[in-house]
Design an enzyme around this catalytic site. Structure first.
Site, PDB file in Angstrom:
ATOM      1  N   ASP A  61       0.813  -1.224   0.000  1.00 38.56           N
ATOM      2  CA  ASP A  61       0.000   0.000   0.000  1.00 38.56           C
ATOM      3  C   ASP A  61       0.845   1.273   0.000  1.00 38.56           C
ATOM      4  O   ASP A  61       0.329   2.364   0.234  1.00 38.56           O
ATOM      5  CB  ASP A  61      -0.921   0.005   1.236  1.00 38.56           C
ATOM      6  CG  ASP A  61      -2.122  -0.910   1.038  1.00 38.56           C
ATOM      7  OD1 ASP A  61      -2.852  -0.715   0.044  1.00 38.56           O
ATOM      8  OD2 ASP A  61      -2.329  -1.822   1.868  1.00 38.56           O
ATOM      9  N   GLU A  66      -0.356   9.509   1.360  1.00 30.26           N
ATOM     10  CA  GLU A  66      -1.124  10.426   2.209  1.00 30.26           C
ATOM     11  C   GLU A  66      -1.340   9.877   3.618  1.00 30.26           C
ATOM     12  O   GLU A  66      -1.429  10.647   4.578  1.00 30.26           O
ATOM     13  CB  GLU A  66      -2.502  10.673   1.581  1.00 30.26           C
ATOM     14  CG  GLU A  66      -3.441  11.406   2.504  1.00 30.26           C
ATOM     15  CD  GLU A  66      -4.820  11.607   1.918  1.00 30.26           C
ATOM     16  OE1 GLU A  66      -5.151  12.749   1.633  1.00 30.26           O
ATOM     17  OE2 GLU A  66      -5.568  10.617   1.749  1.00 30.26           O
ATOM     18  N   ASP A  67      -1.428   8.552   3.728  1.00 25.99           N
ATOM     19  CA  ASP A  67      -1.776   7.982   5.033  1.00 25.99           C
ATOM     20  C   ASP A  67      -0.635   8.017   6.031  1.00 25.99           C
ATOM     21  O   ASP A  67      -0.851   7.866   7.228  1.00 25.99           O
ATOM     22  CB  ASP A  67      -2.274   6.539   4.851  1.00 25.99           C
ATOM     23  CG  ASP A  67      -3.593   6.523   4.104  1.00 25.99           C
ATOM     24  OD1 ASP A  67      -4.433   7.381   4.400  1.00 25.99           O
ATOM     25  OD2 ASP A  67      -3.762   5.665   3.220  1.00 25.99           O
ATOM     26  N   ARG A  86       0.866  -1.555   7.358  1.00 28.18           N
ATOM     27  CA  ARG A  86       1.287  -0.278   6.770  1.00 28.18           C
ATOM     28  C   ARG A  86       2.223   0.528   7.683  1.00 28.18           C
ATOM     29  O   ARG A  86       2.692   1.599   7.298  1.00 28.18           O
ATOM     30  CB  ARG A  86       0.048   0.561   6.410  1.00 28.18           C
ATOM     31  CG  ARG A  86      -0.887  -0.148   5.435  1.00 28.18           C
ATOM     32  CD  ARG A  86      -1.804   0.809   4.730  1.00 28.18           C
ATOM     33  NE  ARG A  86      -1.046   1.836   4.025  1.00 28.18           N
ATOM     34  CZ  ARG A  86      -1.589   2.914   3.471  1.00 28.18           C
ATOM     35  NH1 ARG A  86      -2.900   3.091   3.541  1.00 28.18           N
ATOM     36  NH2 ARG A  86      -0.836   3.808   2.852  1.00 28.18           N
ATOM     37  N   ARG A 131      -9.484   3.032  11.115  1.00 29.62           N
ATOM     38  CA  ARG A 131      -8.033   3.215  11.097  1.00 29.62           C
ATOM     39  C   ARG A 131      -7.531   4.222  12.140  1.00 29.62           C
ATOM     40  O   ARG A 131      -6.347   4.247  12.438  1.00 29.62           O
ATOM     41  CB  ARG A 131      -7.581   3.693   9.711  1.00 29.62           C
ATOM     42  CG  ARG A 131      -7.854   2.710   8.585  1.00 29.62           C
ATOM     43  CD  ARG A 131      -6.914   1.517   8.659  1.00 29.62           C
ATOM     44  NE  ARG A 131      -7.242   0.521   7.656  1.00 29.62           N
ATOM     45  CZ  ARG A 131      -6.793   0.537   6.420  1.00 29.62           C
ATOM     46  NH1 ARG A 131      -6.010   1.518   6.017  1.00 29.62           N
ATOM     47  NH2 ARG A 131      -7.129  -0.420   5.580  1.00 29.62           N
ATOM     48  N   HIS A 161     -12.071   6.028   5.044  1.00 27.99           N
ATOM     49  CA  HIS A 161     -11.497   7.225   5.670  1.00 27.99           C
ATOM     50  C   HIS A 161     -12.469   8.403   5.605  1.00 27.99           C
ATOM     51  O   HIS A 161     -13.363   8.434   4.751  1.00 27.99           O
ATOM     52  CB  HIS A 161     -10.232   7.653   4.910  1.00 27.99           C
ATOM     53  CG  HIS A 161      -9.046   6.762   5.090  1.00 27.99           C
ATOM     54  ND1 HIS A 161      -8.318   6.263   4.036  1.00 27.99           N
ATOM     55  CD2 HIS A 161      -8.439   6.301   6.212  1.00 27.99           C
ATOM     56  CE1 HIS A 161      -7.313   5.525   4.491  1.00 27.99           C
ATOM     57  NE2 HIS A 161      -7.373   5.522   5.811  1.00 27.99           N
ATOM     58  N   CYS A 248      -5.043  10.301  -1.800  1.00 27.11           N
ATOM     59  CA  CYS A 248      -4.136   9.422  -1.052  1.00 27.11           C
ATOM     60  C   CYS A 248      -2.815   9.168  -1.749  1.00 27.11           C
ATOM     61  O   CYS A 248      -1.885   8.653  -1.142  1.00 27.11           O
ATOM     62  CB  CYS A 248      -4.819   8.110  -0.702  1.00 27.11           C
ATOM     63  SG  CYS A 248      -5.475   7.243  -2.079  1.00 27.11           S
TER      64      CYS A 248
HETATM   65  C1  CIR Z   1      -5.599   0.689   2.577  1.00 29.58           C
HETATM   66  O1  CIR Z   1      -6.567  -0.008   2.822  1.00 29.58           O
HETATM   67  O2  CIR Z   1      -4.920   1.197   3.473  1.00 29.58           O
HETATM   68  C2  CIR Z   1      -5.219   0.922   1.130  1.00 29.58           C
HETATM   69  N1  CIR Z   1      -5.522  -0.242   0.374  1.00 29.58           N
HETATM   70  C3  CIR Z   1      -5.929   2.140   0.564  1.00 29.58           C
HETATM   71  C4  CIR Z   1      -5.532   3.414   1.245  1.00 29.58           C
HETATM   72  C5  CIR Z   1      -6.175   4.602   0.640  1.00 29.58           C
HETATM   73  N2  CIR Z   1      -5.787   5.766   1.328  1.00 29.58           N
HETATM   74  C6  CIR Z   1      -6.474   6.895   1.321  1.00 29.58           C
HETATM   75  O3  CIR Z   1      -7.523   6.982   0.727  1.00 29.58           O
HETATM   76  N3  CIR Z   1      -5.995   7.906   2.024  1.00 29.58           N
END
Ligand code: CIR
Length: 255
Positions: A61, A66-67, A86, A131, A161, A248
């Site tokens: 991922d 962004e995360d 992650r 999350r 999110h 993201c």
């Molecule tokens: C996840 O589930 O963490 C990733 N497959 C997708 C993350 C997407 N992030 C976002 O929209 N900020």
């Protein structure tokens, strides 16, 4: 104003990504890489200098940078992502941001994903999602409230999110799916609702005055246009299969 946009290459392992609200379907890595390149071109066209964070092909991922951090003018908050798989993404993101900002860190046991953090001027809305924990929100609040930001937390259910449910599309306007969040926290903002046939359409990426928007949601795009906005559309179908949206795939900071 000019921006730096941090991105990271689509990892070869993206098909093993986390999925929460989506069924797994095959991801075409070559197409995903081409779509990601077009996204980077759109960032450049919007006035960004694109900087790639070191690739981490073993982290499925890791394209969703962004995360891993929330970058403000005064500080970059390095997150502790909610999905355990992650957590190791953040070290290389911290390395990339260190020359640019003072760093602050969310510590265990708190978790927060950057996708849950929506900043609009001096207001910061944080989604309490699958999350992001209350402890994560409170740690974030303690870092940014002394800097003059007001933090409000918003319950998020049924979607990954906060920014899957609401995003900024102009200086004072939010694009929102009202079925997914309690809108009370956003009083005072102009709202545009997604088309009911496109519940996943609430994530646009605003860069200065340029709005990027997924090609997959033409009905909602027409709603944006009816409000005088002129979104540039992008095909991000393969990244969407990984439950990723437009915001993201980059971390923006004003230069
Ligand atoms: C996840 O589930 O963490 C990733 N497959 C997708 C993350 C997407 N992030 C976002 O929209 N900020």
């Amino acid at each position: 104003m000019s921006f730096v946009a941090f991105t990271r290459a689509v990892p070869a392992t993206i098909s093993s990504c986390e999925l929460t609200h989506l069924a797994r379907t095959p991801i075409d890595v070559v197409l995903a890489t081409a779509q990601h390149a077009a996204y980077e071109t759109a960032l450049r066209d919007a006035g960004c200098r694109v900087e790639r964070i070191a690739a981490t092909p073993q982290l499925p991922d890791s394209v969703f940078v962004e995360d891993a951090a929330v970058v403000l003018d005064e500080v970059a908050v390095i997150t502790r992502p909610g999905a355990e798989s992650r957590r190791t993404e953040t070290a290389s993101v911290a390395d990339a941001l260190r020359p640019w900002r003072r760093l602050a860190f969310i510590e265990s046991p708190g978790t927060i994903d950057g996708g849950d953090v929506l900043r609009v001027g001096r207001r910061i809305f944080i989604g309490r999602s699958g999350r992001t924990t209350k402890d994560g929100v409170e740690q974030f609040r303690a870092i940014v409230e002394p800097l003059g930001y007001r933090v409000d937390s918003v319950q998020v259910d049924g979607v990954l999110h906060l920014k899957s449910a609401v995003s900024q599309v102009s200086v004072s306007t939010l694009l929102v799916n009202l079925d997914l969040i309690d809108i009370a926290a956003f009083e005072g903002f102009s709202l545009i609702e997604v088309d009911p046939a496109e519940p996943s359409a609430a994530n646009g990426l605003l860069i200065g005055e340029v709005l990027l928007f997924p090609e997959a949601f033409p009905k909602t795009r027409r709603r944006l246009e009816a409000h005088g906005l002129r979104p540039r559309t992008l095909d991000v179908s393969e990244l969407a299969r990984a439950e990723g949206a437009l915001t993201c795939c980059s971390l923006l900071l004003a230069e």
